[in-house]
Design a protein around this motif. Structure first.
Motif, PDB file in Angstrom:
ATOM      1  N   LEU A   1      -9.221   2.304  -2.470  1.00  0.00           N
ATOM      2  CA  LEU A   1      -7.468   1.851  -2.197  1.00  0.00           C
ATOM      3  C   LEU A   1      -7.790   0.530  -1.378  1.00  0.00           C
ATOM      4  O   LEU A   1      -7.850  -0.508  -1.620  1.00  0.00           O
ATOM      5  N   PHE A   2      -8.078   0.602  -0.321  1.00  0.00           N
ATOM      6  CA  PHE A   2      -8.100   0.064   1.820  1.00  0.00           C
ATOM      7  C   PHE A   2      -9.471  -0.189   1.461  1.00  0.00           C
ATOM      8  O   PHE A   2      -9.474  -1.012   2.386  1.00  0.00           O
TER       9      PHE A   2
ATOM     10  N   PHE B   1       0.802  -1.743  -0.008  1.00  0.00           N
ATOM     11  CA  PHE B   1       0.308  -0.193  -0.176  1.00  0.00           C
ATOM     12  C   PHE B   1       0.921   1.309  -0.277  1.00  0.00           C
ATOM     13  O   PHE B   1       0.569   1.925  -0.048  1.00  0.00           O
ATOM     14  N   ASP B   2       1.619   1.492   0.624  1.00  0.00           N
ATOM     15  CA  ASP B   2       3.027   2.113   0.185  1.00  0.00           C
ATOM     16  C   ASP B   2       3.242   2.256  -1.308  1.00  0.00           C
ATOM     17  O   ASP B   2       3.259   3.702  -1.079  1.00  0.00           O
ATOM     18  N   ARG B   3       3.376   1.655  -1.557  1.00  0.00           N
ATOM     19  CA  ARG B   3       3.863   1.657  -2.763  1.00  0.00           C
ATOM     20  C   ARG B   3       2.623   2.203  -3.704  1.00  0.00           C
ATOM     21  O   ARG B   3       2.808   2.705  -4.963  1.00  0.00           O
TER      22      ARG B   3
ATOM     23  N   GLY C   1      -5.482   3.262   9.847  1.00  0.00           N
ATOM     24  CA  GLY C   1      -4.242   3.833   9.584  1.00  0.00           C
ATOM     25  C   GLY C   1      -3.842   4.626   8.196  1.00  0.00           C
ATOM     26  O   GLY C   1      -2.880   5.326   8.044  1.00  0.00           O
ATOM     27  N   TRP C   2      -4.447   3.525   7.263  1.00  0.00           N
ATOM     28  CA  TRP C   2      -3.520   3.554   5.866  1.00  0.00           C
ATOM     29  C   TRP C   2      -3.733   5.063   4.859  1.00  0.00           C
ATOM     30  O   TRP C   2      -3.524   5.952   4.298  1.00  0.00           O
ATOM     31  N   LEU C   3      -5.104   4.901   5.708  1.00  0.00           N
ATOM     32  CA  LEU C   3      -5.848   6.742   4.896  1.00  0.00           C
ATOM     33  C   LEU C   3      -5.139   8.034   5.656  1.00  0.00           C
ATOM     34  O   LEU C   3      -5.221   8.692   5.289  1.00  0.00           O
ATOM     35  N   ARG C   4      -4.595   7.743   7.063  1.00  0.00           N
ATOM     36  CA  ARG C   4      -3.514   8.754   7.725  1.00  0.00           C
ATOM     37  C   ARG C   4      -2.475   9.078   6.869  1.00  0.00           C
ATOM     38  O   ARG C   4      -1.681  10.050   6.833  1.00  0.00           O
TER      39      ARG C   4
END
Length: 334
Positions: free
Chosen positions: A224-225, A114-116, A239-242
């Motif tokens: 995406l999430f 997800f970072d990528r 957390g990913w949205l943050r």
């Protein structure tokens, strides 16, 4: 019809053999869209390639090509086009491999992937939207809202809402639309999810981008999430949205403060989940593609976990509990 299919198969195969100068080449189905576009992997030749087949009159290849070029110009990793016959609707593409990101991502590697993916999304959102690209505006939002009521509630569940119920749904749909229209606007993929990302390094390649529009900045991150085919614990999603929001702010994108962005993403997610329930029901009942509706419980679960966070969406939460879920249970029991 059989002759038409056979003619198309011959055209596709002859064209691929000619482009690659490999007369013994064979083609094997690689994947198929929910639409009319199909993908074929070459076999028996030197290296592996993909033939994209967009039959003229059914699926115009030019919007795909135009958007591909726009994204590539912005640094987004997209499939390379090695040969093209626009009139015939045939493209020869690099082969990015078999599995999509949806097939390789798991709880252990999701943070890294997800970072990528966020890195790719930030590049996409930074691209200036051409003046003639469509907008995710009132008309599109109204159409999306209608899909849920027409295909999921009425056609799939057999529900006819009474006046009070219809007003509750319309009130929430209006609030969701107003929120989407008020968000900062960027280039939006509209299906930026692991199924449309190929797990190549250093960053995943982006697929299925031909319907990009100008639209709300929260649309692609929540897609995406909170995917149509994979789900994650809400705490990880938050957390990913943050993480996305912080990186978007650092990149100079017009992303609001976290509290506002979280609400925007939640509400955008609800709008999208309702739309997809309608689309999956339409694929089943109109197009004879029943497999998609098997994922309907995922979207009900998404609504269950997010609606309680937002008082303004409670009319939909009430409708879900008192009308929609009982109808789903009755249909499952039938």
């Amino acid at each position: 019809m059989g002759d038409t299919v056979s003619d198309r198969e011959s055209l596709r195969l002859d064209w691929a053999r000619t482009q690659l100068r490999q007369p013994a080449l064979a083609l094997r189905r690689a994947s198929v869209d929910a639409g009319f576009r199909s993908y074929w992997r070459t076999e028996g030749g030197d290296g592996s390639h993909i033939v994209m087949d967009s039959p003229p009159g059914l699926e115009d290849v030019r919007p795909w090509l135009r958007m591909r070029d726009l994204l590539e110009g912005g640094g987004v990793r997209v499939p390379q086009v090695l040969a093209r016959d626009v009139e015939a609707g045939l493209l020869l593409l690099e082969d990015l491999g078999g599995p999509t990101l949806a097939q390789v991502i798991d709880a252990g590697n999701a943070d890294d992937w997800f970072d990528r993916a966020i890195a790719q999304l930030l590049k996409l959102q930074a691209i200036a939207v051409p003046a003639d690209v469509g907008a995710f505006g009132e008309a599109l939002l109204q159409r999306d809202a209608g899909l849920f009521e027409e295909w999921f509630l009425r056609r799939h569940l057999g529900l006819e809402l009474d006046c009070a119920q219809a007003e509750s749904l319309q009130l929430v749909q209006r609030r969701l639309m107003d929120n989407a229209l008020a968000q900062p606007q960027v280039l939006v993929h509209r299906d930026f999810m692991p199924r449309n990302l190929m797990p190549v390094l250093p960053e995943p390649a982006v697929l299925d981008f031909q319907d990009c529009v100008r639209g709300p900045i929260a649309y692609d991150p929540i897609s995406l999430f909170k995917d149509a085919f994979l789900d994650w614990p809400l705490a990880r999603v938050d957390g990913w949205l943050r993480r996305y929001r912080a990186r978007a702010a650092d990149a100079g994108l017009p992303v609001p403060a976290w509290e506002i962005f979280q609400r925007d993403a939640d509400w955008m997610g609800v709008q999208r989940h309702l739309k997809i329930l309608g689309i999956f029901a339409r694929l089943h009942h109109r197009d004879g593609k029943p497999k998609y509706l098997a994922d309907a419980p995922r979207f009900i679960a998404y609504l269950d976990e997010v609606l309680p966070r937002h008082r303004e969406l409670q009319p939909l939460a009430g409708l879900l509990q008192t009308v929609i879920k009982p109808a789903l249970r009755a249909k499952d029991a039938a």
